[in-house]
Design a protein around this motif. Structure first.
Motif, short mmCIF file in Angstrom:
data_model
loop_
_atom_site.label_atom_id
_atom_site.label_comp_id
_atom_site.label_asym_id
_atom_site.label_seq_id
_atom_site.Cartn_x
_atom_site.Cartn_y
_atom_site.Cartn_z
N GLU A 1 0.81 -1.30 0.16
CA GLU A 1 0.02 -0.03 0.09
C GLU A 1 0.97 1.17 -0.15
O GLU A 1 2.07 1.20 0.34
N ASP A 2 0.29 2.38 -0.52
CA ASP A 2 0.90 3.69 -0.40
C ASP A 2 0.84 4.27 1.17
O ASP A 2 -0.17 3.93 1.59
N GLY A 3 2.06 4.60 1.45
CA GLY A 3 1.79 5.39 2.87
C GLY A 3 3.35 5.29 3.38
O GLY A 3 4.38 5.12 2.78
N TRP A 4 3.42 5.57 4.81
CA TRP A 4 4.75 5.72 5.67
C TRP A 4 4.74 4.21 6.15
O TRP A 4 4.04 3.95 7.13
N PHE A 5 5.70 3.45 6.09
CA PHE A 5 5.97 2.15 6.57
C PHE A 5 7.58 1.82 6.77
O PHE A 5 8.42 2.89 6.37
N TYR A 6 7.82 0.83 7.45
CA TYR A 6 9.22 0.42 7.84
C TYR A 6 9.52 -1.00 7.11
O TYR A 6 8.38 -1.52 7.01
N TYR A 7 10.41 -1.17 6.59
CA TYR A 7 10.88 -2.36 5.75
C TYR A 7 12.36 -2.63 5.82
O TYR A 7 13.16 -1.89 5.66
N MET A 8 12.67 -3.94 6.06
CA MET A 8 13.83 -4.52 6.13
C MET A 8 14.10 -5.64 4.77
O MET A 8 13.42 -6.46 5.00
N ASP A 9 15.18 -5.31 4.11
CA ASP A 9 15.11 -6.21 3.01
C ASP A 9 15.87 -7.49 3.41
O ASP A 9 16.45 -7.35 4.59
N GLU A 10 16.13 -8.32 2.47
CA GLU A 10 16.79 -9.59 2.63
C GLU A 10 18.31 -9.39 2.92
O GLU A 10 19.02 -10.43 3.54
N THR A 11 19.06 -8.11 2.61
CA THR A 11 20.34 -8.15 2.81
C THR A 11 20.61 -7.58 4.03
O THR A 11 21.91 -7.19 4.50
N TYR B 1 14.79 0.44 5.66
CA TYR B 1 14.20 1.49 5.33
C TYR B 1 12.90 2.09 5.95
O TYR B 1 12.02 1.18 6.36
N GLU B 2 12.69 3.31 6.43
CA GLU B 2 11.53 3.91 6.94
C GLU B 2 11.42 5.10 6.35
O GLU B 2 12.11 6.10 6.36
N GLY B 3 9.94 5.19 5.51
CA GLY B 3 9.65 6.44 4.89
C GLY B 3 8.43 6.18 3.95
O GLY B 3 7.60 5.15 4.34
N GLN B 4 8.44 6.81 2.98
CA GLN B 4 7.16 6.84 2.19
C GLN B 4 7.35 5.74 1.19
O GLN B 4 8.43 5.53 0.56
N PHE B 5 6.33 5.14 0.69
CA PHE B 5 6.13 4.03 -0.19
C PHE B 5 5.17 4.42 -1.31
O PHE B 5 3.88 5.01 -0.85
N VAL B 6 5.38 4.27 -2.44
CA VAL B 6 4.30 4.45 -3.47
C VAL B 6 4.32 3.29 -4.61
O VAL B 6 5.68 3.16 -5.03
N ASN B 7 3.44 2.45 -4.86
CA ASN B 7 3.61 1.45 -5.64
C ASN B 7 4.48 0.42 -5.34
O ASN B 7 5.48 -0.01 -6.16
N GLY B 8 4.78 0.22 -3.91
CA GLY B 8 5.60 -0.68 -3.41
C GLY B 8 7.23 -0.16 -3.70
O GLY B 8 7.98 -1.19 -3.48
N MET B 9 7.53 0.90 -3.81
CA MET B 9 8.96 1.46 -3.98
C MET B 9 8.96 2.40 -3.10
O MET B 9 8.21 3.26 -2.69
#
Length: 255
Positions: free
Chosen positions: A49-59, A63-71
């Motif tokens: 979804e679009d919005g402000w999220f936290y994400y940790m990738d496989e490496t 990242y914490e910030g804005q997402f649009v279209n999964g990026m």
């Protein structure tokens, strides 16, 4: 190229070209930046979804910030697995616009970003006190700018603390025409080749009553970072001498 891979390569290129990669230096500017929210760490899946999220990738990059279209799009903070941190704007997972980069070595960059690299106008602060502001190109200090080299942290003024160069730069080196003001009062105007004074230039000595420094100015050729070859040497008594000079054995009089 995969945009996530491009982002990782951008960090590596900047570290290599600026000398600001991780080191054993205990000073770290990461702690001075905006922290990744502790309360968001349970979220590990890529937001859809679009919005402000936290994400940790496989490496292990966080990242914490804005997402649009999964990026990553908009403003966000990335804490890389090597502890480098970026705060700023993103476009489709690529650092673009304006941001700050913090390295564990103590280096800090603030300025424009393009295609994941430092590009445009920016400021770089080094851990030992040196700093640069001016042009960056493709992740490197290239273009026109000012580089200050800390020589005496106890100096009463900026000029007494730093040797200050203003001029052309290439790949992090003084390269092209520039002016260097030294802390002791001397000034050089002329050409540099990869940090070395080379070709035609002018050197002005500091004001002094020292009899061992009877010169005021030299205009002529430089090689290997000092006076070498044809030119004119000016003396404090108002006289001058034209000829071929070895900077390590300058005449004490014009006679």
């Amino acid at each position: 190229m995969n945009k996530k891979l491009l982002s990782l390569l951008g960090v590596a290129v900047i570290a290599l070209t600026t000398g600001c990669g991780n080191s054993n230096n205990n000073s770290s500017s990461v702690n001075n930046s905006t922290p990744i929210s502790e309360s968001s760490r349970e979220i590990t899946e890529l937001p859809t979804e679009d919005g402000w999220f936290y994400y940790m990738d496989e490496t292990g990059n966080e990242y914490e910030g804005q997402f649009v279209n999964g990026m990553y799009n908009g403003y966000g903070t990335m804490l890389y697995a090597d502890s480098t941190m970026y705060e700023g704007t993103w476009v489709d997972n690529v650092r673009e616009g304006h941001g700050k980069i913090y390295w564990n070595s103590g280096c800090i960059y603030v300025g424009e970003m393009h295609n994941d690299l430092m590009h445009g106008a920016g400021y770089m602060l080094y851990p030992m006190g040196d700093y640069y502001y001016g042009d960056f190109k493709d992740g490197q200090i290239t273009g026109f700018g000012t580089k200050a080299f800390l020589r005496d942290s106890t100096g009463a003024t900026q000029q007494k603390k730093y040797d200050i160069y203003t001029g052309e730069m290439k790949d992090g080196f003084l390269h092209g025409y520039g002016t260097m003001h030294y802390t002791f009062g001397g000034v050089f105007y002329g050409n540099y080749d990869m940090n070395i004074r080379t070709g035609y230039g002018t050197y002005v000595w500091e004001e002094t009553d020292d009899p061992n420094i009877p010169w005021t100015m030299f205009k002529g050729n430089f090689a290997n970072d000092w006076i070498s070859g044809e030119g004119t040497l000016y003396f404090r008594d108002g006289t001058f001498k034209t000829g071929t000079f070895d900077g390590n054995a300058l005449p004490l009089t014009s006679e």
